[in-house]
Design a protein around this motif. Structure first.
Motif, PDB file in Angstrom:
ATOM      1  N   MET A   1      83.428   0.106 -58.599  1.00  0.00           N
ATOM      2  CA  MET A   1      82.715   1.352 -58.357  1.00  0.00           C
ATOM      3  C   MET A   1      81.244   1.142 -58.688  1.00  0.00           C
ATOM      4  O   MET A   1      80.895   0.747 -59.791  1.00  0.00           O
ATOM      5  CB  MET A   1      83.330   2.431 -59.252  1.00  0.00           C
ATOM      6  N   GLY A   2      80.402   1.411 -57.735  1.00  0.00           N
ATOM      7  CA  GLY A   2      78.976   1.198 -57.921  1.00  0.00           C
ATOM      8  C   GLY A   2      78.324   2.321 -58.701  1.00  0.00           C
ATOM      9  O   GLY A   2      78.833   3.417 -58.787  1.00  0.00           O
ATOM     10  N   GLY A   3      77.201   2.017 -59.268  1.00  0.00           N
ATOM     11  CA  GLY A   3      76.475   3.010 -60.038  1.00  0.00           C
ATOM     12  C   GLY A   3      75.321   3.633 -59.283  1.00  0.00           C
ATOM     13  O   GLY A   3      74.509   4.333 -59.856  1.00  0.00           O
ATOM     14  N   ASN A   4      75.237   3.362 -57.974  1.00  0.00           N
ATOM     15  CA  ASN A   4      74.098   3.891 -57.233  1.00  0.00           C
ATOM     16  C   ASN A   4      74.364   5.310 -56.742  1.00  0.00           C
ATOM     17  O   ASN A   4      75.476   5.826 -56.804  1.00  0.00           O
ATOM     18  CB  ASN A   4      73.711   2.967 -56.072  1.00  0.00           C
ATOM     19  N   LEU A   5      73.328   5.929 -56.221  1.00  0.00           N
ATOM     20  CA  LEU A   5      73.390   7.329 -55.810  1.00  0.00           C
ATOM     21  C   LEU A   5      74.307   7.542 -54.613  1.00  0.00           C
ATOM     22  O   LEU A   5      74.984   8.558 -54.523  1.00  0.00           O
ATOM     23  CB  LEU A   5      71.977   7.835 -55.502  1.00  0.00           C
ATOM     24  N   LEU A   6      74.359   6.584 -53.696  1.00  0.00           N
ATOM     25  CA  LEU A   6      75.170   6.753 -52.499  1.00  0.00           C
ATOM     26  C   LEU A   6      76.666   6.766 -52.798  1.00  0.00           C
ATOM     27  O   LEU A   6      77.426   7.470 -52.142  1.00  0.00           O
ATOM     28  CB  LEU A   6      74.842   5.667 -51.471  1.00  0.00           C
ATOM     29  N   SER A   7      77.085   5.992 -53.775  1.00  0.00           N
ATOM     30  CA  SER A   7      78.510   5.987 -54.093  1.00  0.00           C
ATOM     31  C   SER A   7      78.893   7.160 -54.996  1.00  0.00           C
ATOM     32  O   SER A   7      80.068   7.477 -55.118  1.00  0.00           O
ATOM     33  CB  SER A   7      78.902   4.669 -54.759  1.00  0.00           C
ATOM     34  N   ASN A   8      77.916   7.798 -55.615  1.00  0.00           N
ATOM     35  CA  ASN A   8      78.188   8.935 -56.495  1.00  0.00           C
ATOM     36  C   ASN A   8      77.505  10.195 -55.989  1.00  0.00           C
ATOM     37  O   ASN A   8      76.971  10.982 -56.768  1.00  0.00           O
ATOM     38  CB  ASN A   8      77.698   8.627 -57.918  1.00  0.00           C
ATOM     39  N   TYR A   9      77.524  10.408 -54.683  1.00  0.00           N
ATOM     40  CA  TYR A   9      76.810  11.550 -54.110  1.00  0.00           C
ATOM     41  C   TYR A   9      77.415  12.885 -54.547  1.00  0.00           C
ATOM     42  O   TYR A   9      76.698  13.864 -54.680  1.00  0.00           O
ATOM     43  CB  TYR A   9      76.745  11.449 -52.591  1.00  0.00           C
ATOM     44  N   GLY A  10      78.709  12.945 -54.789  1.00  0.00           N
ATOM     45  CA  GLY A  10      79.333  14.192 -55.227  1.00  0.00           C
ATOM     46  C   GLY A  10      78.828  14.623 -56.590  1.00  0.00           C
ATOM     47  O   GLY A  10      78.526  15.804 -56.812  1.00  0.00           O
ATOM     48  N   GLU A  11      78.719  13.668 -57.501  1.00  0.00           N
ATOM     49  CA  GLU A  11      78.195  13.977 -58.824  1.00  0.00           C
ATOM     50  C   GLU A  11      76.722  14.367 -58.750  1.00  0.00           C
ATOM     51  O   GLU A  11      76.278  15.271 -59.469  1.00  0.00           O
ATOM     52  CB  GLU A  11      78.376  12.784 -59.772  1.00  0.00           C
ATOM     53  N   ALA A  12      75.966  13.690 -57.880  1.00  0.00           N
ATOM     54  CA  ALA A  12      74.540  14.019 -57.730  1.00  0.00           C
ATOM     55  C   ALA A  12      74.371  15.432 -57.177  1.00  0.00           C
ATOM     56  O   ALA A  12      73.521  16.201 -57.652  1.00  0.00           O
ATOM     57  CB  ALA A  12      73.864  13.004 -56.823  1.00  0.00           C
ATOM     58  N   ILE A  13      75.192  15.799 -56.199  1.00  0.00           N
ATOM     59  CA  ILE A  13      75.129  17.153 -55.648  1.00  0.00           C
ATOM     60  C   ILE A  13      75.500  18.174 -56.712  1.00  0.00           C
ATOM     61  O   ILE A  13      74.882  19.239 -56.803  1.00  0.00           O
ATOM     62  CB  ILE A  13      76.029  17.261 -54.401  1.00  0.00           C
ATOM     63  N   ALA A  14      76.486  17.857 -57.537  1.00  0.00           N
ATOM     64  CA  ALA A  14      76.885  18.764 -58.612  1.00  0.00           C
ATOM     65  C   ALA A  14      75.732  18.969 -59.590  1.00  0.00           C
ATOM     66  O   ALA A  14      75.489  20.101 -60.031  1.00  0.00           O
ATOM     67  CB  ALA A  14      78.114  18.228 -59.335  1.00  0.00           C
ATOM     68  N   MET A  15      75.012  17.906 -59.919  1.00  0.00           N
ATOM     69  CA  MET A  15      73.880  18.050 -60.840  1.00  0.00           C
ATOM     70  C   MET A  15      72.741  18.853 -60.216  1.00  0.00           C
ATOM     71  O   MET A  15      72.097  19.652 -60.898  1.00  0.00           O
ATOM     72  CB  MET A  15      73.393  16.679 -61.292  1.00  0.00           C
TER      73      MET A  15
END
Length: 124
Positions: free
Chosen positions: A1-15
């Motif tokens: 699992m990558g730590g970049n923004l594209l792989s964690n877009y759901g968490e970024a949108i939540a923030m």
């Protein structure tokens, strides 16, 4: 699992949603808009928990076809927290809206600064 923004877009949108709700809660003077801001914050937290609880390729923890290995299922705790949080959020929203109606009937405004000024004038 990558730590970049594209792989964690759901968490970024939540923030981002949480920030929008929080700034709305702080900057608005209208009580209804403050309630909407709090609901946006609630939704952001539920989205974050749902994103953290989801694992690609796994299923809901319901044993079917005799598969009992833990590696095949997601963790049910985040889903339970989200469901419980939604119930609490609806109750809190209903209470806030009912209190807002009472304040409006008494002071004929939804502006929090004006209500505070009138309370100070009344000596409460």
């Amino acid at each position: 699992m990558g730590g970049n923004l594209l792989s964690n877009y759901g968490e970024a949108i939540a923030m981002i949603l949480f920030g929008i709700g929080f700034s709305n809660l702080l900057l608005q003077k209208n009580l209804i808009k403050k309630i909407i801001g709090l609901n946006i914050m609630d939704t952001a937290v539920y989205l974050f928990l749902a994103e953290k609880g989801f694992i690609m390729g796994r299923k809901a923890p319901i044993v079917v076809d005799g598969i009992q290995a833990v590696e095949n299922y997601i963790n049910p705790v985040p889903s339970g927290l989200v469901l419980t949080g939604i119930v609490v959020s609806v109750s809190v929203t209903a209470l806030m809206l009912s209190l807002t109606i009472r304040l409006y009937r008494r002071y004929h405004t939804l502006d929090l600064d004006e209500i505070s000024a009138r309370l100070k004038k009344e000596g409460l």
